[in-house]
Design a protein around this motif. Structure first.
Motif, PDB file in Angstrom:
ATOM      1  N   TRP A 126      -4.869  12.756  -3.051  1.00 33.43           N
ATOM      2  CA  TRP A 126      -4.448  11.825  -2.011  1.00 33.43           C
ATOM      3  C   TRP A 126      -2.949  11.602  -2.006  1.00 33.43           C
ATOM      4  CZ3 TRP A 126      -7.019  11.027   2.144  1.00 33.43           C
ATOM      5  CH2 TRP A 126      -8.405  11.140   2.136  1.00 33.43           C
ATOM      6  N   PHE A 127      -2.306  11.571  -3.207  1.00 33.26           N
ATOM      7  CA  PHE A 127      -0.871  11.307  -3.114  1.00 33.26           C
ATOM      8  C   PHE A 127      -0.111  12.530  -2.633  1.00 33.26           C
ATOM      9  CE2 PHE A 127       0.136  12.513  -7.654  1.00 33.26           C
ATOM     10  CZ  PHE A 127       1.268  13.261  -7.395  1.00 33.26           C
ATOM     11  N   SER A 128      -0.717  13.733  -2.703  1.00 37.15           N
ATOM     12  CA  SER A 128      -0.005  14.865  -2.116  1.00 37.15           C
ATOM     13  C   SER A 128      -0.357  15.072  -0.646  1.00 37.15           C
ATOM     14  CB  SER A 128      -0.271  16.138  -2.923  1.00 37.15           C
ATOM     15  OG  SER A 128      -1.650  16.382  -3.041  1.00 37.15           O
ATOM     16  N   ILE A 129      -1.588  14.787  -0.242  1.00 39.94           N
ATOM     17  CA  ILE A 129      -1.988  15.093   1.131  1.00 39.94           C
ATOM     18  C   ILE A 129      -1.759  13.931   2.098  1.00 39.94           C
ATOM     19  CG2 ILE A 129      -4.013  15.532   2.588  1.00 39.94           C
ATOM     20  CD1 ILE A 129      -2.908  17.994   1.288  1.00 39.94           C
TER      21      ILE A 129
ATOM     22  N   ALA B 171       4.924   5.657  -0.539  1.00 40.38           N
ATOM     23  CA  ALA B 171       4.643   4.427  -1.289  1.00 40.38           C
ATOM     24  C   ALA B 171       3.237   3.906  -1.050  1.00 40.38           C
ATOM     25  CB  ALA B 171       5.672   3.358  -0.919  1.00 40.38           C
ATOM     26  N   SER B 172       2.656   4.212   0.104  1.00 41.53           N
ATOM     27  CA  SER B 172       1.333   3.653   0.412  1.00 41.53           C
ATOM     28  C   SER B 172       0.214   4.653   0.163  1.00 41.53           C
ATOM     29  CB  SER B 172       1.290   3.199   1.877  1.00 41.53           C
ATOM     30  OG  SER B 172       1.273   4.322   2.721  1.00 41.53           O
ATOM     31  N   SER B 173       0.529   5.816  -0.433  1.00 43.75           N
ATOM     32  CA  SER B 173      -0.481   6.884  -0.473  1.00 43.75           C
ATOM     33  C   SER B 173      -1.733   6.471  -1.238  1.00 43.75           C
ATOM     34  CB  SER B 173       0.105   8.163  -1.061  1.00 43.75           C
ATOM     35  OG  SER B 173       0.603   7.904  -2.350  1.00 43.75           O
ATOM     36  N   GLY B 174      -1.589   5.550  -2.223  1.00 46.69           N
ATOM     37  CA  GLY B 174      -2.759   5.157  -3.013  1.00 46.69           C
ATOM     38  C   GLY B 174      -3.766   4.326  -2.249  1.00 46.69           C
ATOM     39  N   VAL B 175      -3.427   3.888  -1.038  1.00 47.46           N
ATOM     40  CA  VAL B 175      -4.352   3.042  -0.283  1.00 47.46           C
ATOM     41  C   VAL B 175      -5.646   3.808   0.022  1.00 47.46           C
ATOM     42  CG1 VAL B 175      -3.703   3.514   2.115  1.00 47.46           C
ATOM     43  CG2 VAL B 175      -4.324   1.205   1.435  1.00 47.46           C
ATOM     44  N   ALA B 176      -5.553   5.143   0.048  1.00 45.63           N
ATOM     45  CA  ALA B 176      -6.752   5.945   0.298  1.00 45.63           C
ATOM     46  C   ALA B 176      -7.752   5.842  -0.846  1.00 45.63           C
ATOM     47  CB  ALA B 176      -6.362   7.412   0.503  1.00 45.63           C
ATOM     48  N   LEU B 177      -7.307   5.397  -2.028  1.00 49.14           N
ATOM     49  CA  LEU B 177      -8.204   5.343  -3.187  1.00 49.14           C
ATOM     50  C   LEU B 177      -8.919   4.002  -3.313  1.00 49.14           C
ATOM     51  CD1 LEU B 177      -5.860   7.086  -5.749  1.00 49.14           C
ATOM     52  CD2 LEU B 177      -8.026   7.961  -4.937  1.00 49.14           C
ATOM     53  N   ILE B 178      -8.554   3.028  -2.462  1.00 51.03           N
ATOM     54  CA  ILE B 178      -9.230   1.736  -2.532  1.00 51.03           C
ATOM     55  C   ILE B 178     -10.697   1.947  -2.173  1.00 51.03           C
ATOM     56  CG2 ILE B 178      -9.390  -0.573  -1.520  1.00 51.03           C
ATOM     57  CD1 ILE B 178      -6.401  -0.551  -1.175  1.00 51.03           C
TER      58      ILE B 178
ATOM     59  N   GLY C 257      -5.839  -4.180  -9.389  1.00 47.85           N
ATOM     60  CA  GLY C 257      -4.404  -4.458  -9.371  1.00 47.85           C
ATOM     61  C   GLY C 257      -3.645  -3.432  -8.552  1.00 47.85           C
ATOM     62  N   SER C 258      -3.914  -2.150  -8.800  1.00 52.24           N
ATOM     63  CA  SER C 258      -3.225  -1.097  -8.042  1.00 52.24           C
ATOM     64  C   SER C 258      -3.601  -1.174  -6.568  1.00 52.24           C
ATOM     65  CB  SER C 258      -3.602   0.280  -8.583  1.00 52.24           C
ATOM     66  OG  SER C 258      -3.433   0.324  -9.966  1.00 52.24           O
ATOM     67  N   SER C 259      -4.842  -1.563  -6.283  1.00 50.78           N
ATOM     68  CA  SER C 259      -5.261  -1.692  -4.881  1.00 50.78           C
ATOM     69  C   SER C 259      -4.349  -2.663  -4.144  1.00 50.78           C
ATOM     70  CB  SER C 259      -6.700  -2.194  -4.796  1.00 50.78           C
ATOM     71  OG  SER C 259      -7.578  -1.315  -5.432  1.00 50.78           O
ATOM     72  N   LEU C 260      -4.015  -3.776  -4.807  1.00 46.27           N
ATOM     73  CA  LEU C 260      -3.163  -4.770  -4.147  1.00 46.27           C
ATOM     74  C   LEU C 260      -1.767  -4.209  -3.894  1.00 46.27           C
ATOM     75  CD1 LEU C 260      -4.106  -8.151  -5.843  1.00 46.27           C
ATOM     76  CD2 LEU C 260      -4.646  -7.348  -3.549  1.00 46.27           C
ATOM     77  N   VAL C 261      -1.214  -3.459  -4.861  1.00 48.84           N
ATOM     78  CA  VAL C 261       0.122  -2.870  -4.685  1.00 48.84           C
ATOM     79  C   VAL C 261       0.138  -1.969  -3.453  1.00 48.84           C
ATOM     80  CG1 VAL C 261       1.812  -1.273  -5.683  1.00 48.84           C
ATOM     81  CG2 VAL C 261       0.698  -2.980  -7.137  1.00 48.84           C
ATOM     82  N   PHE C 262      -0.877  -1.083  -3.343  1.00 46.86           N
ATOM     83  CA  PHE C 262      -0.876  -0.136  -2.222  1.00 46.86           C
ATOM     84  C   PHE C 262      -1.230  -0.830  -0.904  1.00 46.86           C
ATOM     85  CE2 PHE C 262      -1.496   2.906  -5.794  1.00 46.86           C
ATOM     86  CZ  PHE C 262      -0.284   3.552  -5.631  1.00 46.86           C
ATOM     87  N   SER C 263      -2.049  -1.890  -0.966  1.00 51.58           N
ATOM     88  CA  SER C 263      -2.302  -2.702   0.231  1.00 51.58           C
ATOM     89  C   SER C 263      -0.987  -3.230   0.787  1.00 51.58           C
ATOM     90  CB  SER C 263      -3.164  -3.910  -0.118  1.00 51.58           C
ATOM     91  OG  SER C 263      -4.509  -3.561  -0.135  1.00 51.58           O
TER      92      SER C 263
END
Lengths: 325, 518
Positions: B248-251, B297-304, B311-317
């Motif tokens: 997800w962080f690459s695509i 910066a928002s790429s991790g939102v796909a992993l929520i 905690g990481s969910s909130l950062v990417f949110s």
């Protein structure tokens, strides 16, 4: 769209999370819809209102941005974003911290099966939960990753191999609610537990008591066979005479056994009970004392059932395990 | 009449289209305009293939048959892979980027012409390998190719992964080419803040292409190694979150933010149809740069909801919600450009409206997905899948069609029939929303994104959606047919139909091979 039935968007409210999740959605949805209609509506209006007319110059002056309007527009955007973050924050934090007194159900999945293990040790293939108290689901997979969603509870969670993920909810009404689970795979078909059944607390207690009574409707030997699988004896003791981590159960009962320190003993009810409760008191020759104790897990009646099962697997003489070695 | 067609033939012979012909003439060409046209042909072919694959689930929804689950998963997997990797990411830079960058910068060609050709060849190799894997033995893991599943699936997965490696390398080379061309290919008197906004969009997106292309190429190789040995970074013993995170962080930056070049294209286009320069030029540039930063910066939102810790969910949110700010600035600037402009209601304008609507819906859905409590409920539902469709079918497609209808006369030197193009635009916009809104609702109802086949209780939604897709297909068919027909039967195009000030409108239509030589 505004007059449309709101229930078109979400399933019924069947858990304490539902009102909170739905309200955040509706707030953001209506504000977002108004902004979208405003933006696209203005674009359409401008395109028709400021159509090119004959006599217009080749290029018109660039004009400027209305600073006040821009400021208000951006403040509104920041307020909307801030609301989107803050509105669901409390719910989100709540949803990540299950209450101490939660009713915990361990869920394990593998190809073709979902096991729901209740606190008393009963393992079912359907999910039943009591209403009116928080229910904690601890999820893990033995092979591939899956998702488990129970929309009426407004929960969904990943089910991952090598990890235990948690989700919890408090059902408020008894009923049958759909579960969506599984994975995107062409070969590994999952038998889907299609529904979760929520029961009122007394109903749930009587269902669990009846379901957990493994003696009902079974002979003692059948109960023993059930325990052989459910307690994991299967992993180390074969039924066909082959040697695994422990001796095979085939033709064991009634024969003589020799321990690592040279003692000899006949396998009878007393021997089996001792082996189950304190396995290292008599370790059979050729094996290591690695069996855990089942003290506290199996009561006398269950041990009797195991004895009956071993009896049914043995011919009481002739070819004993000793000769097999 | 004779006179016009005669001069049109002359114009064609003097243009880039009149150079060395034949398969080899095009194959060996490093001219940016020819590369762009070949990108158009290959991306269009890929998209048509994905549309054909999508017919199978479509027929099922409309009651045309009951297909085996195994076949459906494979069809859906390849449809998404072709759409995202083979179309969504390369299409705007490949077609409009390669065509417009040198023209708008006043250059004869890209700064690295051989790299242009190599980008195209890598893209085609990747696409052919992807199709080869489908022919040899297709996989059915879904387009996100979860690592545990990838270890278990039979199928020519290695061939597919090598194909994806080539595609990712192609993205990276395209990005490098764009960045170098912007830095070294500009006319001497043209400063950074004199560049047209299309160039800015491609330049900013170029950095994302380099980032995602480089990382995903490496990720694809690691996955190939793990697939062969079942060990390693993504092997059987590895935590499945490792692959999910890398994937997800690459695509996600390059796919979900494929709208950035669209923003550049639409900015130039709205200025063109309104006959004025944009009043918020620097705001638009800043917004596109901010979007590129937030893409990463928002790429991790796909992993929520896919196993990410709270905690990481909130950062990417948080970072995902920041996208609202540049999006709002862009919308405001476009409305300010239209206000008191002198607007020509052309097909390009209708497709631009489509972009505004679809990208607006995608941003709004992104806001819902980034809101913490909703995100963990909706993040892996059909809602999330419908958001990707709004970006892909809605945003990128509308930007491509708007751009093509704006610059088509410059590209081929012929005018299309405006009425037919308008009909195509209306069918496409109406059909797409009819197709996607039922899926959005199924998502909030809790249907997961990887639901395969018909979900019980949602037959009506599936049928409305299927009808919508048929309208979209007919709209796209009308649009493509109209553009193609113009090559043979269209009137000769003017040099500068919009009275626009950017440099591509100063050269003949179609331009000569060296652009500004004549």
């Amino acid at each position: 769209m505004g007059s449309a039935n709101l229930s078109a968007w979400f399933p019924e409210w069947a858990s304490t999370f539902a009102p909170g999740v739905d309200m955040v959605f509706y707030d953001l949805y209506f504000v977002g819809l108004i902004v979208l209609i405003l933006t696209v509506g203005l674009a359409v209006t401008f395109m028709f209102a400021f159509r090119r007319r004959s006599g217009d110059p080749e290029q018109v002056p660039a004009g400027g941005l209305n600073k006040c309007l821009l400021g208000a527009w951006m403040l509104g955007t920041i307020a909307l974003g801030g609301f989107a973050f803050m509105a669901g924050l409390g719910e989100f934090v709540d949803s990540t911290v299950p209450p101490y007194d939660s009713y915990a159900i361990d869920i394990t999945t593998r190809e073709g099966a979902w096991d729901f293990a209740y606190p008393g040790g009963y393992v079912a293939d359907t999910l039943r939960v009591p209403t009116g108290k928080p229910v904690l689901l601890a999820l893990t997979s033995e092979d591939i990753s899956r998702q488990l969603a129970i929309p009426a509870m407004r929960v969904q969670q990943a089910v991952l191999p090598g990890r235990t993920t948690e989700t919890w909810f408090e059902p408020i009404t008894p009923g049958t609610f759909p579960i969506y689970s599984g994975t995107f795979s062409s070969v590994r078909y999952d038998s889907l537990p299609v529904a979760m059944i929520a029961l009122s607390e007394p109903d749930f207690a009587s269902w669990l008591a009846a379901a957990s009574d493994i003696f009902a409707g079974r002979t003692m030997a059948e109960v023993g066979e059930f325990l052989y699988v459910a307690q994991g004896c299967k992993a180390c003791h074969s039924l066909d005479g082959s040697k695994l981590v422990g001796p095979s159960f085939k033709n064991l009962y009634g024969h003589e056994a020799v321990s690592t320190d040279g003692r000899t003993r006949k396998v009878d009810a007393g021997y089996v009970k001792e082996s189950v409760l304190s396995p290292n008191a008599f370790v059979v020759e050729g094996f290591q004392g690695v069996m855990p104790t089942f003290d506290g897990k199996l009561d006398d009646r269950k041990i009797e059932a195991i004895v009956a099962y071993l009896e049914s697997l043995s011919d009481h003489g002739e070819a004993g395990p000793q000769e097999d070695k | 009449m004779d006179n016009t067609s005669h001069s049109a033939v002359d114009a064609l012979r003097d243009s880039y289209l009149g150079g060395p012909g034949g398969v080899m003439g095009w194959f060996r060409s490093t001219d940016h305009k020819r590369v762009a046209l070949m990108y158009l042909a290959w991306t269009a072919a890929a998209f048509v293939m994905a549309m054909i694959l999508a017919m199978l689930p479509l027929m099922m929804a409309l009651g045309g048959g009951d297909f085996e689950r195994r076949m459906l998963t494979q069809v859906i997997t390849y449809q998404r892979l072709i759409q995202v990797m083979g179309w969504m990411v390369p299409v705007l830079p490949g077609v409009l980027g390669f065509f417009l960058l040198p023209l708008q910068l006043g250059a004869r060609n890209m700064a690295l012409p051989v790299l242009s050709r190599l980008s195209l060849h890598f893209h085609v190799i990747g696409l052919l390998l992807l199709l080869a894997s489908q022919i040899i033995c297709p996989i059915g893991t879904g387009w996100t190719m979860d690592s545990r599943l990838a270890m278990l699936e039979p199928g020519a997965f290695e061939v597919l992964l090598v194909g994806l490696f080539f595609m990712a390398m192609s993205w990276m080379l395209t990005g490098i080419n764009f960045v170098v061309t912007v830095h070294h290919g500009r006319r001497q008197e043209m400063g950074f803040f004199d560049m047209p906004l299309t160039v800015w969009g491609m330049y900013v997106y170029g950095y994302l292409l380099i980032f995602s292309g480089a990382v995903f190429a490496a990720v694809a190789l690691f996955m190939t190694a793990s697939r062969i040995t079942t060990t390693g970074l993504f092997g059987w013993e590895a935590d499945p979150m490792v692959w999910r995170s890398y994937f997800w962080f690459s695509i996600r930056p390059v796919a979900y933010f494929a709208l950035i070049p669209g923003v550049g294209i639409l900015s130039d286009l709205i200025s063109g149809i309104s006959r004025r320069t944009s009043p918020g030029y620097r705001l638009l540039v800043g917004s596109m740069i901010a979007l590129a930063g937030l893409a990463v910066a928002s790429s991790g939102v796909a992993l929520i909801g896919r196993g990410l810790d709270p905690g990481s969910s909130l950062v990417f949110s948080f970072f995902s919600l920041l996208v609202l700010i540049p999006a709002a600035l862009i919308g405001f600037t476009w409305l300010s450009t239209l206000y008191r402009g002198s607007i020509t209601l052309s097909p390009a304008a209708f497709f631009a409206l489509g972009f505004l609507l679809h990208a607006g819906i995608a941003v709004g859905m992104g806001m819902l997905l980034a809101s913490p409590s909703l995100g963990s409920y909706l993040g892996t539902s059909l809602f999330a899948s419908a958001q990707l469709d709004y970006i892909l079918w809605g945003g990128v497609m509308a930007a491509l069609l708007a751009g093509l209808h704006f610059w088509w006369p410059k590209m081929v030197g012929r005018n299309f029939v405006a009425g037919v193009a308008n009909l195509g635009a209306v069918l496409y916009i109406v059909g797409l929303n009819l197709a996607l809104v039922p899926r959005v609702i199924m998502g909030t109802q809790g249907v997961p994104e990887d639901a395969i086949g018909l979900v019980s209780g949602f037959l009506a939604q599936a049928q409305v959606s299927g009808l919508g897709w048929l309208i979209v297909y007919s709209g796209l068919g009308v649009t493509a047919g109209n553009l193609l027909a113009s090559i043979w039967s269209g009137d000769a195009a003017e040099v500068n139909p919009w009275g626009a000030v950017t440099l591509e409108w100063t050269v003949p239509s179609p331009p000569p091979e060296g652009n500004f030589d004549g």
